[in-house]
Design a protein around this motif. Structure first.
Motif, PDB file in Angstrom:
ATOM      1  N   ARG A  31      -8.887  -0.398  -3.539  1.00 49.16           N
ATOM      2  CA  ARG A  31      -7.737   0.491  -3.357  1.00 49.16           C
ATOM      3  C   ARG A  31      -7.996   1.506  -2.249  1.00 49.16           C
ATOM      4  NH1 ARG A  31      -6.097   1.273  -9.749  1.00 49.16           N
ATOM      5  NH2 ARG A  31      -4.941  -0.680  -9.911  1.00 49.16           N
ATOM      6  N   VAL A  32      -9.198   2.077  -2.207  1.00 45.65           N
ATOM      7  CA  VAL A  32      -9.543   3.031  -1.156  1.00 45.65           C
ATOM      8  C   VAL A  32      -9.516   2.331   0.202  1.00 45.65           C
ATOM      9  CG1 VAL A  32     -11.414   4.447  -0.205  1.00 45.65           C
ATOM     10  CG2 VAL A  32     -10.856   4.584  -2.643  1.00 45.65           C
ATOM     11  N   ALA A  38      -4.184   0.990   5.710  1.00 45.30           N
ATOM     12  CA  ALA A  38      -2.799   1.416   5.962  1.00 45.30           C
ATOM     13  C   ALA A  38      -2.771   2.618   6.902  1.00 45.30           C
ATOM     14  CB  ALA A  38      -2.094   1.740   4.644  1.00 45.30           C
ATOM     15  N   SER A  39      -3.677   3.569   6.699  1.00 48.15           N
ATOM     16  CA  SER A  39      -3.742   4.737   7.562  1.00 48.15           C
ATOM     17  C   SER A  39      -4.125   4.342   8.983  1.00 48.15           C
ATOM     18  CB  SER A  39      -4.751   5.740   6.999  1.00 48.15           C
ATOM     19  OG  SER A  39      -4.862   6.866   7.851  1.00 48.15           O
ATOM     20  N   ALA A  40      -5.091   3.438   9.122  1.00 48.55           N
ATOM     21  CA  ALA A  40      -5.516   2.977  10.446  1.00 48.55           C
ATOM     22  C   ALA A  40      -4.377   2.241  11.155  1.00 48.55           C
ATOM     23  CB  ALA A  40      -6.747   2.079  10.330  1.00 48.55           C
ATOM     24  N   GLN A  41      -3.595   1.477  10.406  1.00 49.10           N
ATOM     25  CA  GLN A  41      -2.458   0.777  10.997  1.00 49.10           C
ATOM     26  C   GLN A  41      -1.412   1.767  11.503  1.00 49.10           C
ATOM     27  OE1 GLN A  41      -1.624  -1.816   7.654  1.00 49.10           O
ATOM     28  NE2 GLN A  41      -2.516  -3.587   8.689  1.00 49.10           N
ATOM     29  N   ALA A  45      -0.255   2.316  15.421  1.00 53.59           N
ATOM     30  CA  ALA A  45       1.135   2.321  15.871  1.00 53.59           C
ATOM     31  C   ALA A  45       1.426   3.559  16.719  1.00 53.59           C
ATOM     32  CB  ALA A  45       2.084   2.262  14.671  1.00 53.59           C
ATOM     33  N   VAL A  46       0.906   4.708  16.317  1.00 55.27           N
ATOM     34  CA  VAL A  46       1.089   5.938  17.089  1.00 55.27           C
ATOM     35  C   VAL A  46       0.422   5.792  18.455  1.00 55.27           C
ATOM     36  CG1 VAL A  46       0.438   8.383  17.223  1.00 55.27           C
ATOM     37  CG2 VAL A  46       1.381   7.449  15.096  1.00 55.27           C
TER      38      VAL A  46
END
Length: 67
Positions: A31-32, A38-41, A45-46
Protein backbone atom coordinates in the motif's frame (compact mmCIF):
# COMPACT_ATOMS: atom_id res chain seq x y z
CA UNK A 1 -23.34 -8.72 13.37
CA UNK A 2 -20.43 -7.20 11.44
CA UNK A 3 -18.67 -8.71 8.47
CA UNK A 4 -14.95 -9.24 8.74
CA UNK A 5 -12.82 -7.06 6.53
CA UNK A 6 -11.72 -8.95 3.48
CA UNK A 7 -9.06 -8.48 0.85
CA UNK A 8 -8.71 -10.13 -2.54
CA UNK A 9 -5.21 -11.18 -3.61
CA UNK A 10 -4.62 -13.04 -6.87
CA UNK A 11 -8.33 -13.74 -7.14
CA UNK A 12 -8.60 -15.27 -3.66
CA UNK A 13 -10.45 -13.63 -0.79
CA UNK A 14 -8.89 -13.48 2.68
CA UNK A 15 -10.14 -12.20 6.04
CA UNK A 16 -7.70 -9.52 7.16
CA UNK A 17 -7.90 -10.81 10.72
CA UNK A 18 -6.69 -14.23 9.56
CA UNK A 19 -3.47 -12.90 8.01
CA UNK A 20 -0.19 -13.36 9.82
CA UNK A 21 1.68 -10.32 11.08
CA UNK A 22 4.21 -10.87 8.28
CA UNK A 23 1.43 -10.89 5.66
CA UNK A 24 -0.11 -7.74 7.18
CA UNK A 25 3.29 -6.02 7.10
CA UNK A 26 3.80 -6.97 3.45
CA UNK A 27 0.30 -5.73 2.61
CA UNK A 28 1.11 -2.43 4.31
CA UNK A 29 4.38 -2.24 2.32
CA UNK A 30 2.46 -2.75 -0.92
CA UNK A 31 0.00 0.00 0.00
CA UNK A 32 2.83 2.42 0.83
CA UNK A 33 4.60 1.55 -2.44
CA UNK A 34 1.35 2.07 -4.39
CA UNK A 35 0.90 5.50 -2.77
CA UNK A 36 4.47 6.48 -3.65
CA UNK A 37 4.02 5.27 -7.23
CA UNK A 38 0.84 7.36 -7.56
CA UNK A 39 2.66 10.40 -6.17
CA UNK A 40 5.60 9.87 -8.54
CA UNK A 41 3.20 9.60 -11.48
CA UNK A 42 1.62 12.91 -10.48
CA UNK A 43 5.07 14.50 -10.19
CA UNK A 44 5.99 13.15 -13.62
CA UNK A 45 2.84 14.64 -15.15
CA UNK A 46 3.72 18.04 -13.65
CA UNK A 47 7.28 17.80 -14.93
CA UNK A 48 6.16 16.76 -18.42
CA UNK A 49 3.76 19.70 -18.53
CA UNK A 50 6.55 22.06 -17.44
CA UNK A 51 8.93 20.60 -20.02
CA UNK A 52 6.37 21.13 -22.77
CA UNK A 53 5.91 24.75 -21.69
CA UNK A 54 9.68 25.30 -21.70
CA UNK A 55 9.93 23.75 -25.17
CA UNK A 56 7.20 26.09 -26.46
CA UNK A 57 8.94 29.09 -24.87
CA UNK A 58 12.24 28.03 -26.44
CA UNK A 59 10.63 27.69 -29.86
CA UNK A 60 9.23 31.20 -29.53
CA UNK A 61 12.59 32.59 -28.37
CA UNK A 62 14.60 31.15 -31.25
CA UNK A 63 15.36 33.45 -34.16
CA UNK A 64 13.15 32.97 -37.20
CA UNK A 65 14.88 31.10 -40.01
CA UNK A 66 13.69 31.39 -43.62
CA UNK A 67 13.41 27.98 -45.22
Amino acid sequence: MTDAQKITIDGKEYDLASLTDEAKNQLMNIRVADQKIASAQQDLAVLQTARNAYARALAEALPKVNQ
